[in-house]
Design a protein around this motif. Structure first.
Motif, mmCIF file in Angstrom:
data_model
loop_
_atom_site.group_PDB
_atom_site.id
_atom_site.type_symbol
_atom_site.label_atom_id
_atom_site.label_comp_id
_atom_site.label_asym_id
_atom_site.label_seq_id
_atom_site.Cartn_x
_atom_site.Cartn_y
_atom_site.Cartn_z
ATOM 1 N N VAL A 52 0.598 -1.231 0.086
ATOM 2 C CA VAL A 52 -0.372 -0.083 0.274
ATOM 3 C C VAL A 52 0.908 0.943 -0.620
ATOM 4 O O VAL A 52 1.747 1.357 0.979
ATOM 5 C CB VAL A 52 -0.864 0.025 1.022
ATOM 6 C CG1 VAL A 52 -2.459 1.259 1.363
ATOM 7 C CG2 VAL A 52 -1.704 -1.024 1.357
ATOM 8 N N LEU A 53 0.536 1.999 -0.710
ATOM 9 C CA LEU A 53 1.458 3.837 -1.141
ATOM 10 C C LEU A 53 0.283 4.333 -0.070
ATOM 11 O O LEU A 53 -0.935 5.204 -0.965
ATOM 12 C CB LEU A 53 1.589 3.910 -2.393
ATOM 13 C CG LEU A 53 2.088 5.520 -2.611
ATOM 14 C CD1 LEU A 53 4.122 5.609 -1.549
ATOM 15 C CD2 LEU A 53 2.381 5.670 -4.213
ATOM 16 N N PHE A 54 0.758 4.544 0.824
ATOM 17 C CA PHE A 54 -0.398 5.850 1.818
ATOM 18 C C PHE A 54 0.405 6.931 1.767
ATOM 19 O O PHE A 54 1.488 7.782 0.976
ATOM 20 C CB PHE A 54 0.343 4.946 3.150
ATOM 21 C CG PHE A 54 -1.098 5.676 4.179
ATOM 22 C CD1 PHE A 54 -2.632 5.278 4.639
ATOM 23 C CD2 PHE A 54 -0.752 6.905 4.658
ATOM 24 C CE1 PHE A 54 -3.014 6.320 5.749
ATOM 25 C CE2 PHE A 54 -1.635 7.908 5.575
ATOM 26 C CZ PHE A 54 -2.948 7.204 5.807
ATOM 27 N N LYS A 55 -1.135 7.508 1.691
ATOM 28 C CA LYS A 55 -0.499 9.254 1.265
ATOM 29 C C LYS A 55 -1.589 9.890 2.293
ATOM 30 O O LYS A 55 -2.571 10.153 3.412
ATOM 31 C CB LYS A 55 -1.983 9.708 0.346
ATOM 32 C CG LYS A 55 -1.609 9.187 -0.840
ATOM 33 C CD LYS A 55 -0.468 8.826 -2.195
ATOM 34 C CE LYS A 55 -0.303 9.215 -3.165
ATOM 35 N NZ LYS A 55 0.634 9.748 -3.964
ATOM 36 N N ARG A 94 -9.983 11.619 8.689
ATOM 37 C CA ARG A 94 -9.674 12.671 8.316
ATOM 38 C C ARG A 94 -10.812 13.395 7.719
ATOM 39 O O ARG A 94 -10.154 14.616 7.362
ATOM 40 C CB ARG A 94 -8.558 11.962 6.882
ATOM 41 C CG ARG A 94 -7.203 11.413 7.883
ATOM 42 C CD ARG A 94 -6.524 10.517 7.232
ATOM 43 N NE ARG A 94 -6.615 9.198 7.285
ATOM 44 C CZ ARG A 94 -6.252 8.472 6.065
ATOM 45 N NH1 ARG A 94 -6.035 8.745 4.498
ATOM 46 N NH2 ARG A 94 -6.720 7.386 5.932
ATOM 47 N N GLU A 118 -9.241 -0.258 0.877
ATOM 48 C CA GLU A 118 -8.497 -1.121 0.178
ATOM 49 C C GLU A 118 -7.671 -1.914 1.289
ATOM 50 O O GLU A 118 -6.892 -2.652 0.864
ATOM 51 C CB GLU A 118 -6.748 0.209 0.201
ATOM 52 C CG GLU A 118 -6.367 -0.069 -1.185
ATOM 53 C CD GLU A 118 -5.376 1.113 -1.331
ATOM 54 O OE1 GLU A 118 -5.571 2.123 -0.445
ATOM 55 O OE2 GLU A 118 -4.243 0.888 -1.276
ATOM 56 N N TYR A 119 -7.742 -1.705 2.345
ATOM 57 C CA TYR A 119 -7.091 -2.670 3.418
ATOM 58 C C TYR A 119 -7.915 -2.954 4.615
ATOM 59 O O TYR A 119 -7.672 -2.918 5.670
ATOM 60 C CB TYR A 119 -5.407 -1.654 4.190
ATOM 61 C CG TYR A 119 -5.504 -0.786 3.682
ATOM 62 C CD1 TYR A 119 -5.672 0.039 5.278
ATOM 63 C CD2 TYR A 119 -5.078 0.232 3.156
ATOM 64 C CE1 TYR A 119 -6.286 1.271 5.821
ATOM 65 C CE2 TYR A 119 -5.518 1.418 3.638
ATOM 66 C CZ TYR A 119 -5.537 2.169 4.989
ATOM 67 O OH TYR A 119 -6.069 3.707 5.636
ATOM 68 N N VAL A 168 -8.687 11.077 0.955
ATOM 69 C CA VAL A 168 -8.670 10.169 0.282
ATOM 70 C C VAL A 168 -9.550 9.610 -0.575
ATOM 71 O O VAL A 168 -10.765 8.689 0.073
ATOM 72 C CB VAL A 168 -7.253 9.226 0.138
ATOM 73 C CG1 VAL A 168 -7.286 8.444 -0.508
ATOM 74 C CG2 VAL A 168 -6.095 10.218 0.757
ATOM 75 N N ALA A 182 -10.015 6.122 -2.505
ATOM 76 C CA ALA A 182 -8.911 4.833 -3.701
ATOM 77 C C ALA A 182 -9.917 3.555 -4.090
ATOM 78 O O ALA A 182 -10.153 4.606 -4.696
ATOM 79 C CB ALA A 182 -8.463 4.352 -1.949
ATOM 80 N N LEU A 211 -7.546 8.300 -6.021
ATOM 81 C CA LEU A 211 -5.579 7.619 -6.311
ATOM 82 C C LEU A 211 -6.401 7.509 -7.242
ATOM 83 O O LEU A 211 -7.451 5.860 -8.051
ATOM 84 C CB LEU A 211 -5.380 6.506 -5.157
ATOM 85 C CG LEU A 211 -4.874 7.129 -3.793
ATOM 86 C CD1 LEU A 211 -4.769 5.515 -2.930
ATOM 87 C CD2 LEU A 211 -4.014 7.952 -4.052
HETATM 88 N N1 ADE Z 1 -3.385 4.122 0.218
HETATM 89 C C1 ADE Z 1 -3.793 5.293 0.375
HETATM 90 N N2 ADE Z 1 -3.276 6.431 1.031
HETATM 91 C C2 ADE Z 1 -4.328 6.763 2.386
HETATM 92 N N3 ADE Z 1 -5.267 7.077 3.016
HETATM 93 C C3 ADE Z 1 -6.110 5.872 1.960
HETATM 94 N N4 ADE Z 1 -7.622 5.546 2.506
HETATM 95 C C4 ADE Z 1 -7.744 4.429 1.842
HETATM 96 N N5 ADE Z 1 -5.959 3.678 0.884
HETATM 97 C C5 ADE Z 1 -5.425 4.999 0.857
#
Ligand code: ADE
Ligand code: PRP
Length: 191
Positions: free
Chosen positions: A35-38, A75, A112-113, A137, A139, A167
């Motif tokens: 996972v690329l977290f933003k 968030r 996503e997770y 975000v 996703a 994303l």
């Molecule tokens: N890759 C991601 N980065 C930040 N928040 C998220 N929420 C779901 N996927 C994310």
């Protein structure tokens, strides 16, 4: 008009988009490998960037004729609450399950997770409300999709959804647009 449509006066000017983008940091392999977290915390810590973001979202809320802001835990609370104050309308939280004390409506969804369930106070929204959904975000789109469905079940109208960062490679837009059924989905930044 959506942020992705072309226009003489774009929703997000290029310099603002650049500022917002520069304050969102990539964290690889969080919260799990692949996972690329933003991370938006650098943006929140920058008074100028946070203020500009609030102004852009407040402009959108006014453009949509919103009478309520719904922020998505957690968030979406941080971004949505100052917008509600700025516009002068109420804020209603959509929370993960078990956090709201009153009678709730709930909706399950996939992330996503992981997977989760969200809730809203049944009395928090009603027919006649026009809601702008705000989150940080987009996703897979599961959270926003479930939120739109949940809000509709209160009798309120969803006037649109506004997301800081989409994303694009996860293709969540399609399912959220389907749920929005013609109401606009605006992403200020897309990667
Ligand atoms: N890759 C991601 N980065 C930040 N928040 C998220 N929420 C779901 N996927 C994310
Ligand atoms: O489009 P999706 O695949 O549904 O993912 C987007 C959602 O995931 C993140 O929230 P998260 O559930 O991680 O909660 P948090 O804001 O409490 O960290 C993010 O803030 C969105 O709400």
């Amino acid at each position: 008009m959506s942020a992705t449509e072309s226009s003489a006066a774009p929703l997000v000017p290029a310099d603002v988009r650049e500022l917002l983008t520069s304050r969102i940091h990539d964290v690889p392999d969080y919260p799990k490998p692949g996972v690329l977290f933003k991370d938006i915390t650098p943006l929140l810590a920058d008074a100028k960037a946070f203020s500009v973001l609030t102004e852009v979202l407040a402009g959108l809320a006014e453009r949509r004729g919103a009478t309520k802001i719904v922020g998505l835990e957690a968030r979406g609370f941080i971004l949505g609450a100052p917008v509600a104050v700025r516009v002068g309308i109420g804020f209603v939280p959509v929370r993960k399950s078990g956090k709201l004390p009153g009678a709730t409506l709930s909706q399950a969804y996939d992330l996503e997770y992981g997977s989760a369930q969200i809730e809203v106070h049944a009395a928090g929204l009603a027919e006649g409300d026009r809601v702008l959904v705000i989150d940080d975000v987009l996703a897979t789109g599961g959270t926003a999709e479930a939120s739109v469905e949940l809000i509709r079940r209160t009798g309120a109208e969803v006037a649109g959804a506004a997301i800081l960062l989409e994303l694009g490679f996860l293709a969540g837009r399609e399912r959220v647009e389907r749920a929005l059924a013609g109401a606009p989905l605006d992403a200020l930044v897309t990667v």
